[in-house]
Write a protein that holds these residues in place. Structure first.
Motif, PDB file in Angstrom:
ATOM      1  N   UNK A   2      53.823   1.902  23.747  1.00 48.69           N
ATOM      2  CA  UNK A   2      52.494   2.160  24.290  1.00 48.69           C
ATOM      3  C   UNK A   2      52.228   1.265  25.493  1.00 48.69           C
ATOM      4  N   UNK A   3      51.364   1.737  26.337  1.00 44.07           N
ATOM      5  CA  UNK A   3      50.952   0.990  27.528  1.00 44.07           C
ATOM      6  C   UNK A   3      50.310  -0.327  27.086  1.00 44.07           C
ATOM      7  N   UNK A   4      50.753  -1.451  27.629  1.00 45.13           N
ATOM      8  CA  UNK A   4      50.126  -2.700  27.173  1.00 45.13           C
ATOM      9  C   UNK A   4      48.663  -2.789  27.621  1.00 45.13           C
ATOM     10  N   UNK A   5      47.904  -3.494  26.839  1.00 47.71           N
ATOM     11  CA  UNK A   5      46.484  -3.728  27.074  1.00 47.71           C
ATOM     12  C   UNK A   5      46.253  -4.321  28.472  1.00 47.71           C
ATOM     13  N   UNK A   6      45.132  -3.958  29.103  1.00 49.09           N
ATOM     14  CA  UNK A   6      44.815  -4.504  30.426  1.00 49.09           C
ATOM     15  C   UNK A   6      43.752  -5.593  30.296  1.00 49.09           C
ATOM     16  N   UNK A   7      44.089  -6.800  30.744  1.00 48.14           N
ATOM     17  CA  UNK A   7      43.106  -7.887  30.776  1.00 48.14           C
ATOM     18  C   UNK A   7      42.433  -7.933  32.154  1.00 48.14           C
ATOM     19  N   UNK A   8      41.230  -8.506  32.194  1.00 49.16           N
ATOM     20  CA  UNK A   8      40.585  -8.725  33.486  1.00 49.16           C
ATOM     21  C   UNK A   8      41.206  -9.921  34.201  1.00 49.16           C
ATOM     22  N   UNK A   9      41.401 -10.995  33.434  1.00 43.91           N
ATOM     23  CA  UNK A   9      41.859 -12.259  34.021  1.00 43.91           C
ATOM     24  C   UNK A   9      42.979 -12.846  33.156  1.00 43.91           C
ATOM     25  N   UNK A 105      47.200  -7.570  33.838  1.00 48.55           N
ATOM     26  CA  UNK A 105      45.880  -8.136  34.158  1.00 48.55           C
ATOM     27  C   UNK A 105      45.483  -7.741  35.565  1.00 48.55           C
ATOM     28  N   UNK A 106      44.169  -7.570  35.757  1.00 50.19           N
ATOM     29  CA  UNK A 106      43.676  -7.189  37.085  1.00 50.19           C
ATOM     30  C   UNK A 106      43.697  -8.371  38.053  1.00 50.19           C
TER      31      UNK A 106
END
Lengths: 293, 293
Positions: A2-9, A105-106
Motif C-alpha cells: 500500500x501507498x505509505x502514509x503522507x506526513x505534513x512535516x 512527507x510534504x
C-alpha cells in the motif's frame, strides 16, 4: 504494497532543534513524524551544566533533554528510531528512505547536527568509489570482496552480520566501547586501532590504513552519528561545512528547511530551539500556501 | 563631568530577546548594561498560556518572564529603567542617550520589539515637523505654543509636567488605564477619546483629530511602548517594518546587532531567546576580533 502514509512535516534529528521543530509543527496541528526521538544520543546529554539557556540557570543537559522529550511526547508524535539514509523528491513532497521502508512527507526539516568526527583523509574523494555510508544501498556491490566497516555507533554490528553473508572477508573496526562477538568466521574484529586514512588508486579504494596496520580492502563502510548532509539530500546547497539557509531557514530546495548546528555557528542550545521553531512555522506557512491541509 | 563608563554590550529592550542577549554576553564575561529590565512591560507577561516553548508545556507567560529575569539577575547586570532616545556613533563604539545622560558601549543589541500600536494617519510624514517622541529633545522648540501629548505608557505624565513649564497649553491624551491628576492649570486631561489622525499644512502640524473632537496644536508628542527603530538609530536599514539583519544578526551598521520581534516574524518566544543568544555571541566575537577586552 500500500501507498505509505503522507506526513505534513518530517523532522530528521532528535536534538533540541529537532524536538523544537516537531513540537511547533504539532502545536499548529500538522501531522509530524520525527526521526530520532528520545532514544538517540544528543550532544546536550553530555553537558554537565548549562548556564546560558534563559530561565534555567545551572541546569544539567540531561535534565533539559528529559524535559524537552517529555514535552514533545504530549503531542503523540511518532518517533522513528531509524537513520534516514536518503531524502529524494517525489511527485508530491519527498520520500525518506530508511533501511527497510520509505516514508513520505510534504516538507522536511533537517536538524542533523554537526558530525563531531572529522572525515578521514582520503574519504571525501572516494565516496561512491568504494566509500559508503549505507550497507543496504551499496553492500551488494561488494559480493565476494573484502571490505572494512568503521563503526562509531554500533549500527555497523548488524551491517557486518548482513554483509558477511556475501562478502569474502570483513574487517570490523570497533570505534565504540562495546566490541561485539561475531559468530561468522569471515568477520575479523579490530579493536584499539585508529583509522588514519583511506588509500585509493585508479579512483577506487585499495586499502585502509590504521595506526598500526594496513588492510587491503575494496570497500570502506563508515557509521557515524552524523554524516554529511549533502549525502543525505542530493542537491542540497552548502556554505562551507553548513547547510545554506535563508533567514526563514529555507534551504535551496523548496519544502526542505534546516535548523540547529547544521545551519552554522554558534553551536548553542537556545539558538537550536529557536531555529527549530522558526523552521517549523515556515514549513507550516509553506504547507498552508500550497493549499495542503 | 567625567567620561562615562564604557560598556562592552548595551542591550536595548527587556523582552525575551533582550534578556537572552544580556545573559549570553554576561556568561562570556563582557560588561553589559540592559535598558529595560524586569520593570518594563513585556508582551510575554500578557500570554496566559505558552505551549510551544520547548521543555515548558502549558506555562504562563508571567511565570516564564519571572524566571527569565531571575536568571539575568544572577549576573548582576545593571538594568536601567529609562528609554533610550537615540543611538549615535562615537570615536569608539556608540553613545546611547537617555533623558538626562549618555551611556557608552562598544556594541549595541537592539531588541526593541514591534510596536503593537500602528502609527496614526499623518504621523509618519510629520515626524520632525511637529511630531516628536522625545520631550527632552524637542520640547523647547514649542515654547509658548500649544501641544498634544498622546501617552500609551505613563511616560508622558512626567513629560507633560515638564513641558507645562514653558508651553502655553497642553492636551494630555490618556491612552492607558491610570489617568493622572495634574496640578498645573495649563494641562487639559482628555480621556475616553481616541486619536484618529494628525493634520498638517505647509509641512507642519496644525491639529490633532480625536474621534469626538479636533484640537489645534503645533506639536504632537507620542509615547508608545516601542517606537520606530529607524528613529532610534539614524541610518539603520530596514526591510519592510523590520530591522534588516544577516544570519549573524548584524544590522547594516557594524557593531549594532538586532534580535527578536524587531528582526521579523514569527513573533515567538523561542525565536526571540535564540536570536538574543546569537546576537550576543556575535557581538562578543566582534569585540574579540576588535581586540577589546
Amino acid at each position: 504494497m500500500t501507498e505509505p502514509e503522507m506526513y505534513d512535516v518530517a523532522v530528521i534529528g532528535c536534538g533540541p532543534a529537532g524536538l523544537s521543530a516537531a513540537l511547533n509543527a504539532a502545536v499548529r496541528r500538522k501531522k509530524v513524524v520525527l526521526f530520532g526521538g528520545e532514544f538517540c544520543v544528543s550532544k546536550i546529554n553530555r553537558s554537565p551544566r548549562v548556564d546560558n539557556f534563559l530561565g534555567r540557570p545551572g541546569v544539567t543537559g540531561e535534565a533539559l533533554h528529559r524535559e524537552f522529550v517529555a514535552h514533545v511526547r504530549k503531542f503523540n508524535i511518532p518517533m522513528v528510531n531509524k537513520r534516514v539514509i536518503n531524502v529524494f523528491p517525489e511527485a508530491e513532497g519527498f520520500g525518506l528512505a530508511i533501511k527497510d521502508r520509505v516514508y513520505r512527507a510534504r516538507t522536511v526539516i533537517l536538524t542533523v547536527g554537526m558530525a563531531v568526527a572529522r572525515m578521514l583523509e582520503g574519504e571525501e574523494g572516494l565516496v561512491g568509489r568504494g566509500v559508503s555510508y549505507c550497507a543496504t544501498c551499496d553492500g551488494p556491490l561488494f559480493r565476494g570482496k573484502t571490505v572494512a566497516i568503521i563503526d562509531y555507533t554500533k549500527e555497523g554490528i548488524e551491517e557486518a552480520t548482513y554483509m558477511a553473508g556475501f562478502c569474502s572477508w570483513i574487517y570490523y573496526v570497533c570505534m565504540h566501547t562495546e566490541p561485539p562477538q561475531f559468530e561468522q568466521d569471515n568477520i575479523e574484529l579490530l579493536k584499539g586501532l585508529k583509522p588514519v586514512r583511506i588509500l585509493g588508486a585508479d579512483g577506487t579504494v585499495k586499502a585502509l590504513e590504521l595506526d598500526k596496520r594496513i588492510v587491503a580492502v575494496e570497500g570502506v563502510f563508515i557509521f557515524r552519528e552524523a554524516f554529511p548532509p549533502q549525502d543525505l539530500v542530493p542537491g542540497l546547497e552548502l556554505e562551507g561545512n553548513h547547510i545554506k539557509v535563508s533567514r526563514a531557514l529555507e534551504t535551496n530546495i523548496p519544502g526542505i528547511f534546516a535548523a540547529g548546528d547544521c545551519t552554522g555557528k554558534p553551536y548553542q542550545l537556545a539558538k537550536s530551539v529557536g531555529e527549530g521553531q522558526v523552521a517549523a512555522l515556515n514549513a507550516v506557512a509553506y504547507l498552508d500556501s500550497a493549499g495542503s491541509k
